[in-house]
Design a protein around this motif. Structure first.
Motif, mmCIF file in Angstrom:
data_model
loop_
_atom_site.group_PDB
_atom_site.id
_atom_site.type_symbol
_atom_site.label_atom_id
_atom_site.label_comp_id
_atom_site.label_asym_id
_atom_site.label_seq_id
_atom_site.Cartn_x
_atom_site.Cartn_y
_atom_site.Cartn_z
ATOM 1 N N LEU A 18 0.815 -1.217 0.000
ATOM 2 C CA LEU A 18 0.000 0.000 0.000
ATOM 3 C C LEU A 18 0.851 1.271 0.000
ATOM 4 C CD1 LEU A 18 -2.833 -1.053 2.457
ATOM 5 C CD2 LEU A 18 -3.074 -0.583 0.005
ATOM 6 N N GLY A 142 -6.477 -1.629 7.651
ATOM 7 C CA GLY A 142 -7.710 -0.978 7.191
ATOM 8 C C GLY A 142 -7.604 0.538 7.222
ATOM 9 N N MET A 145 -5.486 1.615 4.329
ATOM 10 C CA MET A 145 -6.257 1.529 3.080
ATOM 11 C C MET A 145 -7.175 2.731 2.922
ATOM 12 S SD MET A 145 -7.111 -2.548 3.206
ATOM 13 C CE MET A 145 -7.990 -2.659 1.657
ATOM 14 N N ARG A 148 -5.076 5.911 2.232
ATOM 15 C CA ARG A 148 -4.483 5.869 0.886
ATOM 16 C C ARG A 148 -5.460 6.411 -0.162
ATOM 17 N NH1 ARG A 148 -2.706 3.581 -3.744
ATOM 18 N NH2 ARG A 148 -0.486 3.126 -3.891
ATOM 19 N N LYS A 149 -6.736 6.166 0.030
ATOM 20 C CA LYS A 149 -7.738 6.651 -0.917
ATOM 21 C C LYS A 149 -7.859 8.176 -0.892
ATOM 22 C CE LYS A 149 -10.635 2.550 -0.899
ATOM 23 N NZ LYS A 149 -11.961 2.001 -0.607
#
Length: 151
Positions: A18, A142, A145, A148-149
């Motif tokens: 990631l 989580g 994640m 990162r968006k």
């Protein structure tokens, strides 16, 4: 126990993947609604594993006191890694699970100081600490994640 070590190794690989392609600025950006960034989460995983499994077993941690002080539970991002420093943290993230497994196989984890986590779960052995650490890593995977968006 082998499956617990495999879960730890796999979650670390997922975290590392990631971070691929992100700039040092993106790694340190704290999106609105979050208290930390990807870089902090990565270092926090390294530090927490060391504290839960080595320190509470009465052993010397394999990372610096400075890293521990800056990324342990209850801290927030105050430092910014250089690219070289973050590469070192990523090496620790990926390499320390192998060292942990080797140290376990060598039998160095004979004592454990009971610890009640902030979730109320009581860690009373290396085995329960490793299982809890893996759950903790999944939570932060989580979070990474989600961040990162947004970066």
């Amino acid at each position: 126990m082998d499956s617990q070590f495999e879960v730890l190794k796999k979650s670390r690989e997922l975290v590392l993947n990631l971070t691929n392609g992100l700039t040092i600025e993106q790694l340190h950006k704290i999106p609105e609604g979050f208290n930390n960034n990807i870089a902090w989460n990565v270092a926090h995983l390294v530090v927490t594993q060391q504290l839960l499994l080595y320190k509470l077993s009465g052993l010397q941690c394999l990372v610096s006191d400075e890293l521990i002080d800056n990324y342990r539970k209850g801290t927030k991002p105050t430092e910014t890694f250089t690219e070289e420093e973050f590469e070192e943290v990523k090496e620790l993230l990926l390499g320390l699970p192998d060292t942990l497994k080797e140290d376990f196989s060598a039998g160095i984890f004979s004592d454990y100081t009971e610890y009640k986590t902030s979730t109320g779960f009581v860690l009373d052995s290396f085995k329960t600490a490793l299982a809890f650490n893996n759950m903790h890593e999944g939570i932060h995977l989580g979070v990474i994640m989600a961040i990162r968006k947004l970066v």
